[in-house]
Design a protein around this motif. Structure first.
Motif, PDB file in Angstrom:
ATOM      1  N   GLY A  66     151.431  39.842  48.629  1.00 25.61           N
ATOM      2  CA  GLY A  66     151.314  39.004  47.837  1.00 25.61           C
ATOM      3  C   GLY A  66     151.837  37.562  48.322  1.00 25.61           C
ATOM      4  O   GLY A  66     151.440  37.083  49.393  1.00 25.61           O
ATOM      5  N   SER A  67     152.680  36.846  47.357  1.00 21.50           N
ATOM      6  CA  SER A  67     153.359  35.661  47.760  1.00 21.50           C
ATOM      7  C   SER A  67     154.409  35.664  48.960  1.00 21.50           C
ATOM      8  O   SER A  67     154.908  34.520  49.597  1.00 21.50           O
ATOM      9  CB  SER A  67     153.578  34.680  46.784  1.00 21.50           C
ATOM     10  OG  SER A  67     154.787  35.356  46.142  1.00 21.50           O
TER      11      SER A  67
ATOM     12  N   ALA B 168     139.583  40.647  53.161  1.00 19.20           N
ATOM     13  CA  ALA B 168     141.267  40.446  53.226  1.00 19.20           C
ATOM     14  C   ALA B 168     141.312  38.934  52.986  1.00 19.20           C
ATOM     15  O   ALA B 168     142.303  38.794  52.258  1.00 19.20           O
ATOM     16  CB  ALA B 168     141.553  40.844  54.606  1.00 19.20           C
TER      17      ALA B 168
ATOM     18  N   TYR C  12     147.233  33.757  47.644  1.00 19.88           N
ATOM     19  CA  TYR C  12     148.587  33.792  47.690  1.00 19.88           C
ATOM     20  C   TYR C  12     149.065  32.941  48.944  1.00 19.88           C
ATOM     21  O   TYR C  12     150.156  32.255  48.701  1.00 19.88           O
ATOM     22  CB  TYR C  12     149.063  35.264  48.137  1.00 19.88           C
ATOM     23  CG  TYR C  12     148.855  36.207  46.884  1.00 19.88           C
ATOM     24  CD1 TYR C  12     149.760  36.167  45.669  1.00 19.88           C
ATOM     25  CD2 TYR C  12     147.814  37.260  46.917  1.00 19.88           C
ATOM     26  CE1 TYR C  12     149.556  36.737  44.530  1.00 19.88           C
ATOM     27  CE2 TYR C  12     147.751  38.175  45.910  1.00 19.88           C
ATOM     28  CZ  TYR C  12     148.643  38.002  44.889  1.00 19.88           C
ATOM     29  OH  TYR C  12     148.483  38.762  43.582  1.00 19.88           O
TER      30      TYR C  12
ATOM     31  N   ALA D 148     152.092  37.275  54.677  1.00 22.21           N
ATOM     32  CA  ALA D 148     150.570  37.262  55.014  1.00 22.21           C
ATOM     33  C   ALA D 148     150.325  38.245  56.024  1.00 22.21           C
ATOM     34  O   ALA D 148     149.460  38.582  56.316  1.00 22.21           O
ATOM     35  CB  ALA D 148     150.020  35.916  55.392  1.00 22.21           C
TER      36      ALA D 148
ATOM     37  N   ASN E 267     143.432  37.483  49.530  1.00 27.09           N
ATOM     38  CA  ASN E 267     144.911  37.108  49.830  1.00 27.09           C
ATOM     39  C   ASN E 267     144.906  35.570  49.852  1.00 27.09           C
ATOM     40  O   ASN E 267     145.986  35.153  50.040  1.00 27.09           O
ATOM     41  CB  ASN E 267     145.460  37.790  51.015  1.00 27.09           C
ATOM     42  CG  ASN E 267     147.048  37.911  50.836  1.00 27.09           C
ATOM     43  OD1 ASN E 267     147.574  38.201  49.989  1.00 27.09           O
ATOM     44  ND2 ASN E 267     147.688  37.529  51.902  1.00 27.09           N
ATOM     45  N   SER E 268     144.054  34.764  49.976  1.00 28.06           N
ATOM     46  CA  SER E 268     143.995  33.444  50.304  1.00 28.06           C
ATOM     47  C   SER E 268     144.827  32.663  49.259  1.00 28.06           C
ATOM     48  O   SER E 268     145.396  31.682  49.577  1.00 28.06           O
ATOM     49  CB  SER E 268     142.423  33.003  50.634  1.00 28.06           C
ATOM     50  OG  SER E 268     141.743  33.411  49.399  1.00 28.06           O
TER      51      SER E 268
ATOM     52  N   MET F 290     147.757  41.291  55.207  1.00 30.63           N
ATOM     53  CA  MET F 290     146.600  40.723  55.432  1.00 30.63           C
ATOM     54  C   MET F 290     145.869  40.490  56.775  1.00 30.63           C
ATOM     55  O   MET F 290     144.698  41.107  57.153  1.00 30.63           O
ATOM     56  CB  MET F 290     146.382  39.158  54.779  1.00 30.63           C
ATOM     57  CG  MET F 290     145.185  38.307  55.089  1.00 30.63           C
ATOM     58  SD  MET F 290     145.198  36.630  54.716  1.00 30.63           S
ATOM     59  CE  MET F 290     145.990  36.290  56.070  1.00 30.63           C
TER      60      MET F 290
ATOM     61  N   ALA G 235     145.303  44.113  51.749  1.00 30.51           N
ATOM     62  CA  ALA G 235     145.515  42.858  52.374  1.00 30.51           C
ATOM     63  C   ALA G 235     146.342  42.121  51.346  1.00 30.51           C
ATOM     64  O   ALA G 235     147.172  41.215  51.808  1.00 30.51           O
ATOM     65  CB  ALA G 235     144.133  42.002  52.385  1.00 30.51           C
ATOM     66  N   SER G 236     146.324  42.083  49.963  1.00 30.17           N
ATOM     67  CA  SER G 236     147.159  41.457  49.060  1.00 30.17           C
ATOM     68  C   SER G 236     148.448  42.253  48.827  1.00 30.17           C
ATOM     69  O   SER G 236     149.302  41.602  47.790  1.00 30.17           O
ATOM     70  CB  SER G 236     146.274  41.288  47.707  1.00 30.17           C
ATOM     71  OG  SER G 236     145.871  42.464  47.244  1.00 30.17           O
ATOM     72  N   SER G 237     148.882  43.221  49.543  1.00 30.55           N
ATOM     73  CA  SER G 237     150.012  44.021  49.194  1.00 30.55           C
ATOM     74  C   SER G 237     151.343  43.177  49.472  1.00 30.55           C
ATOM     75  O   SER G 237     152.307  43.426  48.922  1.00 30.55           O
ATOM     76  CB  SER G 237     150.190  45.291  49.958  1.00 30.55           C
ATOM     77  OG  SER G 237     150.080  45.111  51.265  1.00 30.55           O
TER      78      SER G 237
END
Length: 412
Positions: free
Chosen positions: A377-378, A242, A249, A381, A246-247, A384, A373-375
């Motif tokens: 996005g920016s 995760a 983003y 968080a 996602n880090s 994640m 986890a990346s769903s």
């Protein structure tokens, strides 16, 4: 390096766990980061060079991991039946042929097909290499060797992108990357031939056809303590993935970190895992592997709690977030190697099948974690954090409840 003669039962081959052997086995297991991270910088050039779409080029990554999973499922049980050495050599050969096919591929369809072959060969070599470790080491030595291999493996994601960028800069064409990967596969095969002896003598093999092949896999998943430790490691990896997914983003797009500082921080987290893996290898004789897993999971849970507080209550402060990521990544060193060693010690009689199940479980866990986890996005968080909470909670449950019977063994 220590000798595996420690506590060796009758009929066990007297194979020294030498530094050269560990380096060779680590090389077999370094296929995924080198075959993906070295290739990733070339993806835009592949898209342009083959006049195809980004989504189809993305399938070349998926194809590699599908092949890797199939190679582990096939190679592990096969090595229990036919011995370790020849399947490992064959895996290196197939990995080399797959890379050569990729370098020569005239279309995206053939590139995807050869990526499956490359991944399949890499999967066979990697799964057999882990089984060899189980053959030649046991107890604290097994946990120590697993930790050293993890430390060496942790260097690969740090080196591979640099190698890929350098190859593209010097060679120009994306095909040059695959010629380099073909050389990597050739190195796998040659070192396996020169260094690795047969670690599974005929009297310890499980001959038979397809039914016996499947029986080895079924036998492994019926061992509760094995399943517990394998899931503990896989779910801890689920939690760590995760962060990996996602880090960028969180730190770059949400917190405004520039690419170079982010790259340095990401490398620092990987380096922390490498260094703590070395520490784990040094102290595993003084502290039982099961206790070290508990330390790793406890610190992971604290890191996830800190990250959750930061996201839900404090607006994701940069310093707290970076500390949480660093702790979460680093202490996996106390979980992965020890959990793998304890899982393997529960199924020595079918070490190849056990290695296959462990490898596939880890791959599935990480492949599921990344998109979840990346769903956000920016934008947020929160996904994640929920993935991390679910992963670490499930890992702790498997450690405390499912794997508990193994706590009475010498390795635990």
């Amino acid at each position: 390096m220590v000798s595996s003669d420690e506590r060796r039962p009758a009929g066990r081959p007297a194979t020294a766990v030498s530094t050269v052997l560990v380096l060779t086995l680590a090389l077999q297991c370094a296929v995924p980061p080198f075959a993906t991270d070295t290739y990733t910088p070339a993806i835009p050039r592949v898209t342009a060079g083959l006049d195809t779409s980004a989504s189809l080029v993305g399938l070349t990554l998926t194809a590699f991991f599908i092949g890797m999973a199939l190679g582990q499922l096939f190679g592990g049980p096969l090595s229990d039946q036919r011995g370790r050495r020849l399947p490992m050599i064959a895996g290196g050969l197939l990995c080399t042929l797959g890379a050569i096919g990729c370098a020569l591929a005239p279309s995206i369809g053939l590139l995807i097909m050869f990526r499956v072959l490359q991944g399949f060969g890499g999967g066979v070599a990697a799964v057999v290499a882990r089984a060899v470790v189980v053959d030649v080491a046991r107890g604290d030595t097994l946990a120590r060797v697993m930790s050293i291999m993890m430390a060496l493996g942790g260097l690969a994601p740090m080196i591979a992108p640099v190698v890929g960028g350098a190859v593209l800069t010097v060679g120009g064409s994306w095909r040059t990357v695959f010629w380099v990967l073909a050389g990597f596969g050739l190195a796998m095969m040659i070192t396996a031939i020169v260094v690795v002896g047969e670690s599974l003598p005929p009297d310890r093999r499980h001959g038979g056809g397809l039914a016996r092949f499947a029986d080895g896999l079924l036998q492994v998943i019926r061992i509760r303590s094995f399943v517990g430790y394998a899931l503990t490691g896989s779910l801890s990896g689920f939690t760590m993935m995760a962060y990996i997914a996602n880090s960028s983003y969180v730190l770059q797009q949400q917190k405004g970190l520039q690419p170079m500082p982010f790259a340095l921080f990401f490398a620092a987290t990987a380096l922390s895992q490498v260094l703590l893996s070395v520490v784990n290898a040094r102290i595993v004789g003084r502290f039982r592997p099961r206790r070290l897993i508990g330390v790793g999971l406890s610190v992971s849970a604290a890191a996830v709690a800190g990250l959750a507080i930061g996201v839900f209550a404090l607006g994701t402060p940069l310093v707290l977030t970076c500390i949480g990521f660093l702790l979460l990544m680093g202490v996996q060193a106390f979980v992965f190697g020890n959990a793998s060693a304890l899982a393997a010690s529960q199924a020595r009689q079918v070490a190849g099948s056990a290695s296959a199940v462990t490898g596939v479980a880890q791959a599935v866990a990480m492949s599921v974690s990344a998109p979840l986890a990346s769903s956000g996005g920016s934008v947020t968080a929160v996904p994640m954090i929920w993935v991390m909470i679910a992963g670490i909670s499930a890992a702790i449950f498997c450690y405390l409840v499912v794997s508990r019977p193994a706590a009475t063994t010498r390795a635990g």
